[in-house]
Design a protein around this motif. Structure first.
Motif, short mmCIF file in Angstrom:
data_model
loop_
_atom_site.label_atom_id
_atom_site.label_comp_id
_atom_site.label_asym_id
_atom_site.label_seq_id
_atom_site.Cartn_x
_atom_site.Cartn_y
_atom_site.Cartn_z
N VAL A 97 0.71 -1.33 0.13
CA VAL A 97 0.03 0.10 -0.10
C VAL A 97 0.75 1.16 -0.03
O VAL A 97 2.03 1.08 0.42
CB VAL A 97 -1.05 -0.16 1.10
N THR A 98 0.23 2.39 -0.38
CA THR A 98 1.11 3.56 -0.70
C THR A 98 0.85 4.81 0.32
O THR A 98 1.40 5.80 -0.08
CB THR A 98 1.27 3.87 -2.04
N SER A 99 -0.18 4.34 1.00
CA SER A 99 -0.65 5.76 1.86
C SER A 99 -0.96 5.36 3.25
O SER A 99 -1.36 4.28 3.55
CB SER A 99 -1.83 6.45 1.11
N GLY A 117 5.02 -4.33 1.87
CA GLY A 117 5.99 -3.26 1.71
C GLY A 117 5.22 -2.10 1.75
O GLY A 117 3.98 -2.10 1.43
N PHE A 118 6.06 -0.91 1.94
CA PHE A 118 5.41 0.61 2.21
C PHE A 118 6.57 1.61 1.97
O PHE A 118 7.61 1.46 2.32
CB PHE A 118 4.73 0.83 3.48
N PRO A 119 6.22 2.57 0.99
CA PRO A 119 7.21 3.59 0.87
C PRO A 119 7.21 4.82 1.97
O PRO A 119 6.35 5.52 1.92
CB PRO A 119 6.74 4.26 -0.58
N GLU A 150 12.69 -2.37 -8.34
CA GLU A 150 13.49 -3.62 -8.14
C GLU A 150 12.86 -4.21 -6.79
O GLU A 150 12.78 -5.34 -6.96
CB GLU A 150 14.82 -3.08 -7.97
N LEU A 151 12.77 -3.35 -5.44
CA LEU A 151 12.49 -4.08 -4.47
C LEU A 151 10.95 -4.33 -4.64
O LEU A 151 10.62 -5.36 -3.77
CB LEU A 151 12.50 -2.97 -3.18
N VAL A 152 10.05 -3.88 -5.18
CA VAL A 152 8.69 -4.13 -5.26
C VAL A 152 8.54 -5.63 -6.09
O VAL A 152 7.95 -6.52 -5.84
CB VAL A 152 7.70 -3.10 -6.17
N LEU A 153 9.27 -5.78 -7.19
CA LEU A 153 9.56 -6.76 -7.87
C LEU A 153 10.05 -8.10 -7.17
O LEU A 153 9.69 -9.17 -7.10
CB LEU A 153 10.43 -6.65 -9.24
N ASP A 154 11.00 -7.71 -6.13
CA ASP A 154 11.51 -8.90 -5.20
C ASP A 154 10.29 -9.39 -4.44
O ASP A 154 10.09 -10.75 -4.20
CB ASP A 154 12.40 -8.23 -4.47
#
Length: 379
Positions: A97-99, A117-119, A150-154
């Motif tokens: 998710v991104t928010s 994962g989260f940014p 790359e991190l998201v694809l991993d």
């Protein structure tokens, strides 16, 4: 007709019947389903027997685009007529998710273990998610404008729940082009308290927890409406100022905005309630001072958390009655363990608590023994 020929016809007929039963035509949606969304204006949700259709109609302000997603436990059951839309197998097992506004819904629905994962992990305040972050169970994906492909694809998530401010997000497009599925969430565009909160149904659909999402939301609606009804019967409506200066411009909520609606429902008289629009008004100091100098309360003075900070930034703040009477309240005081502001993360999901906070501030005797959750006095 001889018996042998009759037997042949019977065999062929049965074969055709069985073939039709095993391979039914799957071209049309013959069922009728109503939209499950009541308050939100940015998405629609229809449930059918074997699938659901989730349509995000307003992913960013004034969007000319909308996105349709077809959700099913078994993607083989989706009609051919819906094949042009993104198909998502539910429930989601791994998500990015991104928010921070997405976080409370995951926790509320009990699916926080799906988050991989989260940014911008430091912005997250929720204690449950922070424990997972400390245990290295959620990967940092850099900041929201520079999600690391790359991190998201991993991670290989089943789904990325993204958002865009204007439809231009090259990083998300790159992720999409790499073959991962992206669903846009527009909860932040909603302009009403209950409209924002209803986006928990968006997550309920993706995680096959529709009934749980509805139960949570219905409880919020009931709590909000009870508090609103209480405030409507209170006799006095104190005057309210909001916002603060930023680079010589005072930004305050427009009269049809999210915060203006809260002030109204809490029994306050927001001094700019007659202004049209759902964003913010840009004014000079003199204009705000002329109208708001004697306001009884001041809600949301930007990111300030103390009177000293305000006076250091602009000595003229001290000329306001609310400053002199120590009646300034901020949603920036309460922080998470890593410094994230709790209000920005959790408030959209709990408008009933925001409303009760404001009722307690404007009418201290209306909610006996109530302890504010989001909005606290300046230090």
């Amino acid at each position: 007709m001889n018996f042998k020929l009759l037997k042949t016809f019977f065999f062929v007929g049965c074969l055709a019947f069985v073939s039709c039963k095993e391979n039914p035509k799957n071209n049309e949606v013959n069922e009728v389903a109503t939209n499950e969304v009541v308050y939100a204006t940015g998405f629609e949700l229809q449930h059918y027997n074997d699938f659901s259709v989730l349509k995000v109609t307003n992913p960013w302000p004034d969007s000319q685009q909308n996105f349709t997603y077809v959700l099913s436990k078994d993607l083989k059951n989706i009609p051919d007529s819906l094949s042009q839309f993104l198909q998502i197998q539910i429930p989601i097992q791994k998500a990015v998710v991104t928010s921070t506004t997405h976080i409370p819904s995951l926790v509320e629905l009990g699916v926080e273990n799906s988050l991989v994962g989260f940014p911008g992990l430091n912005y997250i305040s929720n204690e449950v998610i922070r424990m997972k972050i400390d245990a290295k169970q959620i990967k940092e994906l850099d900041d929201n404008e520079n999600v690391n492909l790359e991190l998201v694809l991993d991670l290989q998530p089943d789904l990325i729940i993204g958002h865009s401010y204007d439809g231009e997000n090259k990083k998300l497009e790159n992720i999409k082009n790499a073959g991962l599925k992206i669903v846009y969430n527009g909860d932040w565009v909603e302009n009403t308290p209950l409209g924002k909160a209803e986006w928990i149904k968006f997550f309920g659909a993706l995680y096959d927890k529709n009934s749980e999402a509805k139960t949570v939301f219905d409880q919020v609606v009931s709590s909000y409406n009870e508090a609103k009804e209480l405030a409507s019967k209170l006799p006095n409506k104190p005057t309210v100022l909001s916002g603060a200066m930023y680079q010589d411009v005072w930004y305050l909520p427009e009269g049809e905005s999210w915060m203006a609606q809260f002030i109204k429902d809490a029994g306050g008289n927001y001094l700019w309630s007659e202004s049209k629009g759902v964003g913010s008004i840009s004014l000079g100091f003199e204009s705000v001072f002329d109208k708001g100098q004697k306001a009884q309360f001041w809600i949301g003075p930007g990111e300030f958390t103390s009177y000293q900070q305000m006076e250091n930034a602009n000595p003229h703040y001290s000329q306001f009655t609310a400053f002199q009477n120590k009646k300034i309240y901020s949603y920036s005081v309460k922080k998470g363990a890593s410094g994230g502001t709790l209000f920005y993360e959790e408030a959209p999901n709990r408008p009933d608590l925001i409303l009760k906070d404001l009722i307690h501030i404007f009418h201290p005797n209306a909610l006996p023994n109530y302890k504010p959750y989001f909005i606290e006095p300046l230090k």
